[in-house]
Design a protein around this motif. Structure first.
Motif: not given
Length: 500
Positions: A340-346, A348-360
């Protein structure tokens, strides 16, 4: 206009001959135009006769193939006839006859009026540097378009109409597509697949693929002369253009190229071909989870596409590439979800935001991925530069994420290009993984390359993986032990298909 006696019969016979030969009177020329008319089942003969008389219909012929009639009408009465039958209980549908009764699209007459939104959508397509020779066409009006598609898809027992469609565009003027597959998806969306020939020539010239959602068609015609993209601009109107693969944004940015080199070096001693082959225990069917951010969803809606249309279209394009190249892999839709929102940055940053277990952002995406069993998660976004990004080359399952621009996925097969990286493939000008030194794209010359060739280095990127066999348009597009992506895929697809 009334023509009597033998002269009238002669004129009608001549017009019938012209139509059967593939010609029709142009609405912008001459004095009369032939219209195809679907009489409503509830109509009575008196109503039909009154309508014909009021608008001066001077000739009528039956069209059993479409359960319709052809009316010859004076040009200056056509607009009034269209208006009178818009909500008529006598006529279900009325349209220009076009060049051939099998034509799914017809040229737009001068009487056509586009809305402000349609003009804007058409202008966007015309301004796209990758779209060459844009033509404006319209799907057969009312029930005619749907009837052509169902006639082309039904079996002989339920509907005996010919299973072919005619497309009136391209360098050769016309393409005839004979159905090879028809599939109904959810929410009334259907897929139509056909093999392409030129009228009068039975030799296969390419493929046609359409995804139909009501009056909106998203399609690709792949011929030996080029690839054509069909896009809806609303209310049955469509823009058709040839795709220039060399135009538009790059496949990747400079950051990606640097990280790609790091990935190859990192895997230098990590795996060898024997280890990969031992791990290849899956069936090669790869589940794709599509995750749309809000900009990606807005992008496809602005182009009159639904999520079902978009995902079906891009996955079919990839599967056609696997099949025609001889690779034993297949993708399927594991699920579709929306942020329901956009992810920001490159990217790569957007993918890490949803792939990294440490990310909210990871927890809900990770839970969804596990629930649907997606081997690869694809983030669809509006971003137009670069076209796509894969987190790693032949990654571990946890990092099997790619991002793709919605526009690039439609025009350039960019999603399948990124999936190629997940399957361990590198570009034509890069070293392959040590375990897969042959898993590389191939650039034949400045004119032609395979899907993993960098797009800006060739005028046309063939919808094929590199392989010495089979040839593409009588040209060899691979080298044994050096450029053979198919050989690599036949191992790595069986690994990736076991990720979830």
């Amino acid at each position: 206009m009334i023509i009597e006696g033998s002269f009238r019969n002669f004129c009608i016979g001549a017009l019938t001959f012209l139509l059967s030969s593939g010609f029709a009177v142009n609405p912008a020329k001459g004095q009369e135009t032939e219209l195809i008319v679907d009489i409503a089942d509830s109509a009575v003969e008196e109503q039909i006769a009154e309508l014909r008389s009021r608008f001066g219909v001077y000739a009528v012929r039956n069209v059993p193939e479409l359960d319709a009639e052809i009316w010859a009408v004076a040009n200056d009465r056509i607009a009034d006839l269209f208006e009178a039958t818009r909500n008529s209980e006598t006529v279900s549908a009325i349209d220009y006859l076009g060049f051939d009764q099998r034509s799914l699209f017809i040229g737009v007459p001068e009487l056509a009026q586009l809305s402000t939104e349609q003009v804007s959508r058409l202008a966007d397509i015309e301004a796209d540097e990758a779209m060459e020779g844009v033509q404006l066409l319209r799907l057969r009006a009312g029930e005619f378009g749907q009837r052509l598609l169902s006639a082309a898809s039904a079996n002989g027992q339920t509907n005996p109409q010919p299973s072919s469609l005619l497309f009136n565009f391209g360098l050769d003027g016309q393409f005839l597509a004979s159905r090879t597959r028809f599939r109904e998806l959810a929410n009334g969306v259907t897929e139509w697949t056909g093999s392409l020939t030129l009228p009068g020539n039975d030799m296969q010239q390419g493929t046609a693929f359409l995804v139909i959602d009501g009056d909106d068609v998203l399609g690709r015609i792949s011929s030996e002369d080029g690839e054509y993209l069909i896009q809806s601009i609303g209310d049955g109107y469509h823009a058709v253009a040839e795709i220039d693969s060399s135009a538009g944004p790059p496949d990747h940015d400079e950051e990606y190229e640097e990280l790609l080199e790091d990935d190859v070096e990192k895997l230098q001693d990590a795996v060898n071909l024997e280890d990969l082959e031992a791990a290849a225990t899956g069936d090669g069917r790869i589940g794709i989870g599509f995750l749309f951010d809000s900009s990606g969803m807005a992008a496809i809606r602005r182009r009159q596409q639904s999520a079902a249309q978009f995902t079906s279209f891009v996955l079919h394009g990839g599967n056609q590439i696997f099949q025609s190249s001889g690779a034993t892999a297949e993708m399927y839709i594991a699920g579709i979800e929306y942020l329901d929102r956009d992810l920001f940055g490159s990217l790569r940053s957007q993918l890490l935001a949803i792939a990294d277990p440490k990310s909210l952002d990871h927890a809900p995406v990770g839970e969804w991925r596990g629930r649907i069993g997606a081997d690869i998660v694809v983030l669809v976004t509006e971003r137009t530069r670069p076209c796509g990004y894969a987190l790693d080359i032949l990654p571990e399952a946890a990092m099997s994420f790619v991002a793709v621009s919605a526009a690039c996925a439609i025009k350039y097969n960019s999603l399948t290009h990124e999936i190629g990286h997940v399957l361990g493939l590198t570009h034509h000008n890069e070293a392959g993984l040590p375990a897969l030194p042959f898993g590389r794209g191939y650039r034949l010359n400045a004119e032609l390359g395979t899907l993993m060739a960098l797009r800006h280095t060739v005028r046309r990127r063939a919808p094929r993986w590199s392989s010495p066999e089979p040839p593409y348009q009588e040209q060899t597009i691979g080298v044994h032990d050096s450029f053979d992506s198919v050989r690599a895929i036949n191992t790595t697809a069986r690994i990736v298909s076991e990720y979830r």
